[in-house]
Motif scaffolding. Structure first.
Motif, short mmCIF file in Angstrom:
data_model
loop_
_atom_site.label_atom_id
_atom_site.label_comp_id
_atom_site.label_asym_id
_atom_site.label_seq_id
_atom_site.Cartn_x
_atom_site.Cartn_y
_atom_site.Cartn_z
N GLU A 35 73.34 0.20 -49.40
CA GLU A 35 74.62 0.17 -48.69
C GLU A 35 74.44 -0.33 -47.26
O GLU A 35 73.54 0.11 -46.54
N LEU A 37 76.40 -0.51 -43.77
CA LEU A 37 77.55 0.05 -43.06
C LEU A 37 77.41 -0.26 -41.59
O LEU A 37 76.35 0.03 -40.99
N ARG A 39 76.98 -3.00 -40.10
CA ARG A 39 75.92 -4.01 -39.94
C ARG A 39 74.50 -3.45 -40.11
O ARG A 39 73.52 -4.14 -39.87
N LYS A 40 74.40 -2.18 -40.49
CA LYS A 40 73.06 -1.60 -40.68
C LYS A 40 72.88 -1.14 -42.12
O LYS A 40 73.84 -0.70 -42.76
N ILE A 41 71.65 -1.20 -42.60
CA ILE A 41 71.37 -0.64 -43.92
C ILE A 41 71.44 0.88 -43.77
O ILE A 41 70.61 1.51 -43.13
N ASP A 42 72.45 1.46 -44.34
CA ASP A 42 72.74 2.88 -44.13
C ASP A 42 72.13 3.74 -45.23
O ASP A 42 71.84 4.92 -45.03
N ARG A 123 75.01 -8.61 -46.12
CA ARG A 123 75.19 -9.10 -44.74
C ARG A 123 76.22 -10.23 -44.72
O ARG A 123 77.02 -10.35 -43.79
N GLN A 138 85.52 -1.96 -39.17
CA GLN A 138 84.37 -1.44 -39.93
C GLN A 138 84.28 -2.15 -41.28
O GLN A 138 85.31 -2.42 -41.90
N ASP A 140 82.05 -1.79 -44.92
CA ASP A 140 81.12 -0.98 -45.71
C ASP A 140 80.92 -1.71 -47.04
O ASP A 140 81.88 -1.90 -47.79
N SER A 172 84.50 -2.30 -48.62
CA SER A 172 85.62 -1.64 -47.97
C SER A 172 85.75 -2.18 -46.55
O SER A 172 84.76 -2.29 -45.82
N ILE A 174 87.93 -1.79 -42.91
CA ILE A 174 88.85 -0.96 -42.14
C ILE A 174 89.40 -1.79 -41.00
O ILE A 174 88.63 -2.35 -40.20
N PRO A 181 94.11 3.43 -38.24
CA PRO A 181 93.32 2.61 -39.17
C PRO A 181 93.87 2.61 -40.60
O PRO A 181 94.52 3.57 -41.02
N GLN A 182 93.59 1.55 -41.31
CA GLN A 182 93.87 1.46 -42.74
C GLN A 182 92.68 0.78 -43.41
O GLN A 182 92.07 -0.12 -42.83
N SER A 183 92.39 1.20 -44.61
CA SER A 183 91.26 0.58 -45.32
C SER A 183 91.75 -0.16 -46.56
O SER A 183 92.82 0.14 -47.10
N GLY A 372 94.06 4.56 -56.35
CA GLY A 372 93.75 5.47 -57.44
C GLY A 372 94.94 6.33 -57.83
O GLY A 372 96.03 6.24 -57.24
N ASP B 90 67.17 0.39 -41.99
CA ASP B 90 67.15 0.23 -40.54
C ASP B 90 66.73 1.55 -39.91
O ASP B 90 67.13 2.62 -40.37
N ALA B 375 95.63 10.82 -54.72
CA ALA B 375 95.35 9.41 -54.44
C ALA B 375 96.14 8.90 -53.24
O ALA B 375 95.71 7.96 -52.57
N LEU B 380 91.28 8.56 -44.06
CA LEU B 380 91.04 7.75 -42.88
C LEU B 380 92.22 7.82 -41.91
O LEU B 380 92.05 8.14 -40.73
#
Lengths: 457, 446
Positions: A35, A37, A39-42, A123, A138, A140, A172, A174, A181-183, A372, B90, B375, B380
């Protein structure tokens, strides 16, 4: 995966203790996820799951147990604990290994792909999403892969092994504007190998997620009420899946806990509607060669021209409801006994265009992308979140709206589908029910529902 | 090999590979469940499962892997996979915890009752059959009992690190649930109820059947109400369920990753001044109680909201170091995954009103007794859009059951609009202790 002699001993013990039927399910799964997140491998992780499920049936009664200890002594102890009677029974049939015609080929074995290639995909997606708008806060992105190998053997002499490779992307985005915010997300997946990621149109996926997050971040709230809804293609099929698909599983029907119980041969929708559940589509997320009872996957027409044709069934459900087995017995893992479940479920294409459907609505909602939802299969009551929605005003798509939820009862909404588009699309998802979470595809062309309750402010 | 030997084997691998920061989680789960249908046992499920998760931290890079096969080769493979994964991540500021000086034995938390282990299939079967019988007899309009089971489950979890942390906790429970289906004049409703405790009480389990039926019967004939902004009472089952969609906002990690609207709001008013909320990891018998978190950090009570003001984020080691503070002991981890932020037992103090008294405060209100999925609850943004069922109440009297309506609003507005709290929590084992709530400002659509 497990010595044949051990399986034979389990089956012999089970039938020797009076069971009418016994089954051994062995599973070994290797999974990996990575994953990116911010810009980093989380997260990067991998694992191996292994276990054996044993099922004994006495008539319509099922006794199921599982263990991740594969020692013969432990498995015989488990079988002994499950056995209900001490009367002498018959011997199991001799195990005959079945060769599978694997229709879901893996073109690029994920194990041959360096991890760096996975990082490059993630990336690139991050970069592409950020390019879609200055309000993207953001990103992800993750890749998950799983190889699930199963062995199914039973007292009727069945011995079959299947291997299922799953590859899935989750993206995802954001976006944040004045109202918070909205995703938005995209989650394509296949039954197949790394070729999926090499063929994927990353630009289009990133564009869709980024654009949708930005549009919804700038959207106002919808005024709730009952109104006509044009439901977008692809993941819009989640409503049919939840509100009609689950009540069409024999697991609901056999308990008289489905509004569709006893309605085979009766009209349940307008004649324009045909709905199919197909476990055979090559490489599709919800497909397999054999189900988790070892029966080959099938294509099942559930509703044809508005008439209910059959249900989705497993061994027990088929017998109790009186329909043919449809090869739909599924389970998340060895930790669950199999029950009837959906595979790739969709409303078949119709003849209307999206423009015709939008043009027919004076005031309503265009639910372009669904989120969902859930359903009570016993009553058909469902609810679904709209991820991307627009007001339809005088036959035109107007402003975007957030916070919409669709509420209703499957059996009541189904006859209100009055127009069906020609833009059939399928989308990968995960479905949760009594035998755990299984990969399923939902799908439909764009459809028009004449009236449905839309929750909003 | 035996699970305990597997732990020693992984420790020996750490020495062999000269890995200085390794910990592992070993879990074992057991369950027994009996499902009945139409007066006979339909399914019996019994299971034993185990798994071991390995975490290796190398120069701040964390690698994770797990295996359910506890054999030499599988354990070696998992160890090497974790080691390889650590090279790809990282770097972060994560460091492994040193063993705590002194913590009580987990048995003092009251989360394990050895008496439950002796319950047999026959015990569960008798209770399940009685439950079904009561459900069917409670009302002539019952058409089916669609879901019913009685079960017991137990788990054991051991956290071991090469630094010397070694913490073991066992937990178990017993319970039953029932869903009855009723029909009258074209109205079809289901009623559900469950009981989940740490003591065996067949009489109490049997009553779940009639309670489920009664809940369904009460909703027969439900109809929508006129929409608008209305006072709403969330009953003691629905209040924690609705609020829990949004509790992730209290995670420091979520704030750092841009996923919490509480970022930058420490000390600010986020709720009505009468509202307190805390995380209590030592609440006796509660579902989330533990003396150590999943990284071996001693847990303690953490206030989240004090008199309406946002008091603290929850942290694990990595998110705390990013923030320049100490872990609050809120690392969570299953054997299959990595470290996440988790609460233990969220507690909002009780108010003074019974449920009936709460509904009598406004002249008219909607009493919500069923939530239909989540749902439309966006963790967020805090947006709430959810289908509900319940009762229309006027002057404290239930006038008629309600369905086909949705509730809409925002979690952060809701916290400020809590007008009164109930005087009881829902009675089952839980890790969320939120009473019934009277809330203004939610919009009902129909």
């Amino acid at each position: 995966m497990l010595p044949k002699t051990t399986i034979e001993k389990i089956l012999e013990l089970a039938l020797g203790r009076g069971a009418d039927f016994a089954e051994v399910f062995v599973e070994e799964s290797a999974s990996a996820a990575i994953e990116l997140l911010d810009r980093k491998i989380d997260r990067i992780q991998s694992g191996n799951s292994f276990g054996i499920g044993v099922r004994l049936m006495y008539g319509d009664d099922a006794y199921y147990g599982y263990s991740s200890d594969d020692s013969e002594a432990e498995l015989l102890r488990l079988t002994e604990n499950l056995a209900r009677e001490s009367r002498e029974g018959r011997r199991p049939d001799r195990l005959r290994r079945q060769d599978l015609d694997d229709r879901h080929l893996v073109m690029v074995d994920p194990q041959t792909v360096p991890k760096k290639e996975r990082l490059d995909v993630l990336r690139k997606l991050d970069e592409l999403v950020r390019e879609t708008g200055s309000d993207i806060r953001q990103v992800d992105a993750s890749i998950s892969e799983k190889k699930r190998s199963v062995l199914i053997a039973n007292s009727e002499g069945l011995w079959v092994e299947d291997s299922r490779h799953y590859s899935r992307l989750r993206l995802s985005a954001i976006a944040e504007q004045e109202d918070g915010p909205q995703s938005a997300s995209e989650t394509p997946g296949i039954l197949g190998g790394w070729e999926f990621f090499r063929d994927l149109d990353l630009e289009s996926i990133a564009q869709d997620a980024g654009r949708r997050a930005s549009v919804m971040a700038g959207a106002g709230y919808i005024d709730g009420g009952t109104m006509p809804v044009v439901l977008g293609n692809g993941f819009g099929g989640v409503i049919f899946h939840e509100a009609c698909g689950h009540p069409l599983e024999t697991e609901s029907v056999r308990k008289d806990a489905s509004p569709f119980a006893g309605k085979i041969g009766q009209p349940v929708a307008q004649a324009i509607l045909t709905a199919i559940d197909d476990g055979t589509i090559a490489g599709h997320w919800g497909s397999y060669n054999v189900d988790d009872e070892g029966l080959p996957a099938q294509r099942t027409v559930l509703i044809e021209n508005g008439i209910l044709k059959t249900y989705l069934s497993d061994r027990l459900g088929a017998r109790q409801v009186g329909v043919a087995r449809s090869g739909s017995a599924r389970r998340e893992s060895y930790r669950f006994a199999p029950v009837s479940r959906m595979r790739n479920t969709y409303i078949d294409r119709g003849s209307n265009t999206v423009e015709e459907m939008i043009g027919s609505v004076d005031l309503g909602l265009y639910a372009k992308k669904m989120g969902g939802g859930s359903v009570d299969p016993a009553t058909g009551e469902f609810n679904f979140a709209v991820q991307e929605g627009y007001v339809i005003r005088k036959g035109k798509i107007a402003e975007p709206v957030r916070g919409a939820t669709l509420i209703g009862k499957g059996q009541e909404v189904l006859p209100r589908i009055s127009m069906i588009g020609d833009d059939l699309e399928l989308a990968a998802g995960m479905c949760g029910a009594s035998s755990g979470w299984v990969p399923t595809t939902v799908g439909q062309p764009t459809i028009k529902i004449d009236s449905i309750l839309v929750g909003g402010r | 090999m035996e699970p305990e030997a597997a732990v020693d084997f992984v420790r020996s691998l750490a020495r062999e590979h000269r890995e200085k920061d390794v910990d592992l989680v070993l879990e074992r789960q057991e369950s027994l469940a009996v499902r009945v249908h139409k007066g006979r046992v339909e399914k019996v499920d019994q299971s034993t499962a185990r798994g071991l998760g390995i975490r290796i931290v190398n120069e701040g890079r964390t690698g994770i892997a797990f295996t359910e096969r506890l054999e030499t080769h599988a354990l070696e493979q998992a160890f090497l996979a974790a080691k390889e994964n650590a090279t790809l991540l990282d770097p972060t500021e994560v460091v492994m915890a040193e063993p705590p000086a002194d913590i009580p034995h987990a048995g003092a938390l009251g989360v394990y009752n050895p008496e439950l282990e002796s319950l047999t299939v026959a015990d569960l079967e008798a209770a399940a059959l009685e439950m079904e019988s009561r459900a069917l007899q409670a009302d002539s309009r019952v058409t089916a009992v669609s879901r019913l089971a009685v079960y017991r489950s137990a788990s054991e979890r051991r956290l071991v690190s090469v630094h010397g942390v070694d913490y073991r906790q066992r937990q178990n429970s017993v319970g039953g649930y029932c869903q009855a289906l009723l029909e009258e004049n074209g109205s079809r409703k289901s009623g559900s109820y469950f009981w989940n405790q740490r003591h065996w009480d067949p009489a109490a389990i049997a009553t779940v059947g009639e309670t489920a039926t009664k809940r369904g019967a009460d909703l027969l004939g439900a109809k929508p109400i006129a929409g608008g902004r209305l006072p709403v009472v969330l009953d003691p089952d629905c209040a924690p369920d609705l609020l829990s969609f949004f509790f992730g906002s209290f995670s420091g990690e979520a704030a750092q990753k841009g996923r919490s609207r509480l970022k930058g709001k420490l000390g600010q008013v986020i709720a009505d001044e009468a509202i307190d909320l805390e995380d209590d990891p030592h609440r006796r018998g509660a579902g989330g109680s533990s003396y150590l978190d999943a990284e071996g950090i001693p847990t303690r009570r953490i206030p989240l909201i004090e008199s309406g003001r946002f008091a603290n984020f929850l942290y694990h080691i990595e998110s705390a170091r990013k923030e320049g503070t100490q872990s609050t002991g809120h690392a969570g981890r299953g054997y299959t995954g990595g470290i996440s932020t988790t609460s233990h037992n969220l507690v909002m103090p009780l108010g003074n009103e019974s449920l009936d008294d709460l509904t009598a405060i406004p002249e008219k209100c909607l009493l919500v007794t069923e939530l239909e999925g989540g749902a439309g609850c966006n963790s967020l943004s805090g947006d709430i859009s959810i289908g509900v069922q319940g009762f229309w109440v006027e002057n404290g009297r239930r006038v008629h059951p309600v369905d086909s309506v949705t509730l809409a609003g925002n979690f952060f507005d809701l916290l400020k609009a809590i007008r009164a709290r109930g005087n009881a929590y829902q009675p089952n084992l839980s890790r969320r202790f939120i009473p019934a709530l009277l809330v203004d400002g939610l919009v009902v659509s129909s």
